[in-house]
Design an enzyme around this catalytic site. Structure first.
Site, PDB file in Angstrom:
ATOM      1  N   ASP A 104       0.813  -1.398  -0.168  1.00 54.00           N
ATOM      2  CA  ASP A 104       0.052   0.109   0.094  1.00 54.00           C
ATOM      3  C   ASP A 104       0.997   1.260   0.035  1.00 54.00           C
ATOM      4  O   ASP A 104       2.137   1.215   0.009  1.00 54.00           O
ATOM      5  CB  ASP A 104      -0.887   0.056   1.165  1.00 54.00           C
ATOM      6  N   GLU A 116       1.294   9.175  -8.639  1.00 53.67           N
ATOM      7  CA  GLU A 116       2.888   9.281  -9.375  1.00 53.67           C
ATOM      8  C   GLU A 116       2.948   8.567 -10.212  1.00 53.67           C
ATOM      9  O   GLU A 116       3.856   7.842 -10.854  1.00 53.67           O
ATOM     10  CB  GLU A 116       3.676   8.802  -8.456  1.00 53.67           C
ATOM     11  N   ASP A 123      -9.441   3.761  -3.499  1.00 53.23           N
ATOM     12  CA  ASP A 123     -10.189   2.550  -3.343  1.00 53.23           C
ATOM     13  C   ASP A 123     -11.650   2.324  -3.867  1.00 53.23           C
ATOM     14  O   ASP A 123     -12.243   3.043  -3.901  1.00 53.23           O
ATOM     15  CB  ASP A 123     -10.449   2.444  -1.857  1.00 53.23           C
ATOM     16  N   TRP A 152      -2.710   3.438  -5.699  1.00 58.49           N
ATOM     17  CA  TRP A 152      -4.059   4.235  -6.238  1.00 58.49           C
ATOM     18  C   TRP A 152      -3.911   5.074  -7.425  1.00 58.49           C
ATOM     19  O   TRP A 152      -4.545   6.282  -7.388  1.00 58.49           O
ATOM     20  CB  TRP A 152      -4.463   5.036  -5.029  1.00 58.49           C
ATOM     21  N   GLY A 153      -2.748   4.811  -8.263  1.00 60.34           N
ATOM     22  CA  GLY A 153      -2.642   5.696  -9.561  1.00 60.34           C
ATOM     23  C   GLY A 153      -1.876   6.809  -9.163  1.00 60.34           C
ATOM     24  O   GLY A 153      -1.651   7.422 -10.123  1.00 60.34           O
TER      25      GLY A 153
HETATM   26  C1  GLA Z   1      -5.875   1.335   1.249  1.00 60.39           C
HETATM   27  C2  GLA Z   1      -5.890   0.301   0.133  1.00 60.39           C
HETATM   28  C3  GLA Z   1      -7.129  -0.686   0.574  1.00 60.39           C
HETATM   29  C4  GLA Z   1      -6.865  -1.408   1.760  1.00 60.39           C
HETATM   30  C5  GLA Z   1      -6.696  -0.461   2.754  1.00 60.39           C
HETATM   31  C6  GLA Z   1      -6.162  -1.093   3.992  1.00 60.39           C
HETATM   32  O1  GLA Z   1      -6.830   2.119   1.431  1.00 60.39           O
HETATM   33  O2  GLA Z   1      -5.977   0.975  -1.132  1.00 60.39           O
HETATM   34  O3  GLA Z   1      -7.028  -1.605  -0.725  1.00 60.39           O
HETATM   35  O4  GLA Z   1      -5.688  -2.435   1.607  1.00 60.39           O
HETATM   36  O5  GLA Z   1      -5.553   0.687   2.399  1.00 60.39           O
HETATM   37  O6  GLA Z   1      -5.930  -0.389   5.115  1.00 60.39           O
END
Ligand code: GLA
Length: 611
Positions: A146, A184, A202, A181-182
């Site tokens: 993450d 950088e 997410d 999460w895309g």
């Molecule tokens: C981020 C990730 C999620 C999950 C949570 C866990 O938000 O993008 O997919 O793994 O952390 O805390």
């Protein structure tokens, strides 16, 4: 807006993927987070492992059972090892991993390229090597990494590379899923570091979330491929507010886009319909197809429809047609839209199992419920590459479905530079060309200020230039159409549109329609801008039409001006009346305030004297 109507499907981007043989197809499995968040424990993992095997998920391809956040405490021991959450996993992680392996599954774990995980537990930044060694010792096969809680300005690429290198150094095969999460632009660097990279924040279990992710993912999906999959997020099928059609669409698109298929629902309790979606072998086989080319969104009308398509091994093609509307309907598509041609194309519906044959390059989907989709596999045809020079950086593709109803769209369009549009057409018959365009912000930049039109130069093959005049709309969001006739004289014709005197118009799409009546009395290569279904009766570049356009537009302006002047005059007149009355009222002599009464008194005095 400079959209491209057609996107080539046969040109996966050439990138330097990890060639370690891991993830030659998108990873499939189950993860704790979407359903359970931090409420995880060893018992849940064992139960889920049992069910993945007994209910056939493993057989269907779901191999990984992955722990997400919260298996850790928020501390390390004196040796720097992460302390496991002993309440949730009293026997430690290795025992759970062994159980999962004993079922024939792979085991995955989670950490963050920061100091704490997103849930505030201990994470791996600065401890990559020792954490990776622990994972290897625990027989971990998959790491979701993450992006929470980093400081010090270290780039994502650097933080993820550190862990990627540490995993490699263990000598164990560990699939590395980059979850940043895309941010950088991971599509620019993640392929050299990990086996999958998240492209969006997410997912949550709602239709809106799926749509939001699609809009972003559609623009970068092509960066995914064998060993480096573009990941729009874990599946929410079976969770929250997604209805059955929305769940099917979510699953179909994730499968066609070659996204990792990581389930996130309660496998012990789910309806048969959800189970059938998640274990549909035909849909899964599209996801796991050995060619590994993600389907691309080739048609998108927001809130209305999508068409996604991509090649499969063995010369087949997958097509997913989505109905974003609120009522059931059939959606047509053509061989050119899906870039798949042939006399005897076989069409298999991957959800209903029905097969049919495509007729004359045109097909109407089966009725699609609101938010539902049709997922088709096309075989027995061939894809004709259009041009090696086509790039894949288009972002918005627009498609006017109503035009497809009775016509055959054979155009392929490339946006070359700002004012130049080129199309190639594989036809040699009388045709209609329809331009769908939008207003320009400033007409002094984009058009002929005096006639309020865009003068767009049009050339067919090497023929003479002609001009098309697109009319001002007056609404920046509206799309207007302009249709004209033309006669194409080769197998492959080239159509060029540009504006040599000003900026290019905001073209929504250029559509070429075969005209049903081929008895037009025209010479080859001719273009005619009148007499066809144009919305502008004064189209054309003849001087008479030009003059008429000026007259019409200036008469209109003159009328508007006259209206303005008379309204202004009327307001002045009213104000004058009001103020003059007020003036008289305020400046009357004291004791003489009621002029009417005063006059009446005089009259009555006069009457009295007569009497
Ligand atoms: C981020 C990730 C999620 C999950 C949570 C866990 O938000 O993008 O997919 O793994 O952390 O805390």
């Amino acid at each position: 807006m400079l959209p491209i109507l057609y996107l080539p499907l046969l040109f996966p981007l050439q990138v330097a993927a990890l060639m370690d043989g891991l993830s030659s197809t998108p990873p499939m499995g189950w993860n704790t987070w979407n359903k359970y968040g931090c409420n995880i424990e060893a018992r849940l993992i064992r139960e889920t492992a049992d069910i993945m095997v007994s209910k056939g998920f493993l057989d269907a391809g779901y191999r990984y059972l992955n722990l997400d956040d919260c298996w850790q405490s928020n501390d390390r021991d004196y040796d720097g090892n992460i302390i496991v959450d002993r309440y949730a996993f009293p026997e430690g992680i290795k025992a759970v991993a062994d159980y999962v392996h004993s079922k024939g599954l792979y085991f995955g774990i989670y950490s963050s390229a920061g100091y704490q995980t997103c849930a505030g537990r201990m994470a791996s930044l600065g401890h990559e090597e020792s954490d990776a060694i622990n994972y290897a010792n625990w027989s971990v096969d998959y790491l979701k990494y993450d992006n929470c809680n980093f400081r010090d300005g270290i780039s994502g690429k650097e933080r993820y590379k550190r862990m990627g290198d540490a995993l490699k150094a263990t000598g164990r095969n560990i699939t590395f899923s980059i979850c940043n999460w895309g941010s950088e632009n991971p599509w620019e660097w993640a392929d050299e570091i990990g086996h999958a990279f998240r492209t969006h924040d997410d997912i949550i279990a709602s239709w809106e979330s799926v749509l939001e992710i699609l809009d972003v993912h559609a623009q970068v999906v092509q960066y995914g491929g064998p060993g480096h999959w573009a990941d729009p997020g874990m599946l929410e099928v079976g969770n929250g507010a997604l209805n059955i059609e929305e769940s099917r669409t979510h699953f179909s698109l994730w499968a066609a886009m070659k996204a990792p298929l990581i389930l996130g629902n309660d496998l012990t309790h789910m309806s048969d319909m959800i189970y059938d979606i998640l274990t549909n072998r035909k849909v899964i086989s599209v996801n796991q197809d050995s060619l590994g080319v993600p389907a691309r969104r080739v048609v998108h009308v927001a809130g209305n429809l999508d068409i996604w398509t991509g090649p499969l091994s063995g010369g087949s093609v997958v097509v997913v047609i989505v109905n974003y509307g609120e009522s059931e309907r059939q959606i047509p598509f053509t061989d050119a839209i899906v870039d798949y041609y042939g006399e005897k194309i076989q069409v298999e519906d991957l959800w209903t199992g029905k097969t049919s044959q495509m007729k004359e390059g045109m097909m109407l989907s089966s009725p699609i419920p609101p938010h539902g989709c049709t997922m088709l596999k096309l075989t027995n045809g061939t894809s004709i590459p259009y041009s090696d020079s086509l790039t894949s950086n288009a972002s918005k593709n627009h498609y006017p479905p109503e035009i497809m109803q009775n016509d055959i769209d054979t155009s392929k369009l490339e946006d070359v530079e700002q004012t130049l549009y080129e199309a190639e057409a594989l036809v040699n018959v009388v045709s209609g060309l329809t331009l769908r365009y939008m207003d320009c912000l400033s007409w002094s930049l984009c058009g002929d200020y005096w006639t309020r039109r865009w003068g767009l130069r049009l050339r067919i093959n090497d023929g003479e230039e002609t001009y098309v005049y697109l009319r001002k709309i007056g609404d920046l969001k509206a799309v207007k159409e302009f249709s004209m006739g033309l006669y194409l004289d080769r197998d492959i014709n080239s159509i060029t549109l540009d504006n040599p005197e000003a900026n290019g118009p905001s073209m929504d799409s250029i559509i070429l329609k075969k005209h049903p009546n081929s008895n037009f009395n025209t010479s080859k290569g001719a273009v005619w801008t009148t007499g066809f279904s144009s919305e502008d009766p004064l189209a054309g570049d003849h001087w008479i039409l030009y003059t008429l356009r000026c007259i019409v537009d200036y008469m209109l302006d003159a009328a508007i001006f006259a209206c303005g002047i008379s309204t202004f005059g009327f307001v002045i007149y009213l104000l004058y009346g009001y103020f003059s009355r007020l003036y008289r009222h305020v400046y009357q002599p004291v004791g003489d305030t009621d002029i009417g009464e005063y006059t009446l008194q005089n009259v009555s005095e006069t009457n009295t004297s007569i009497a």
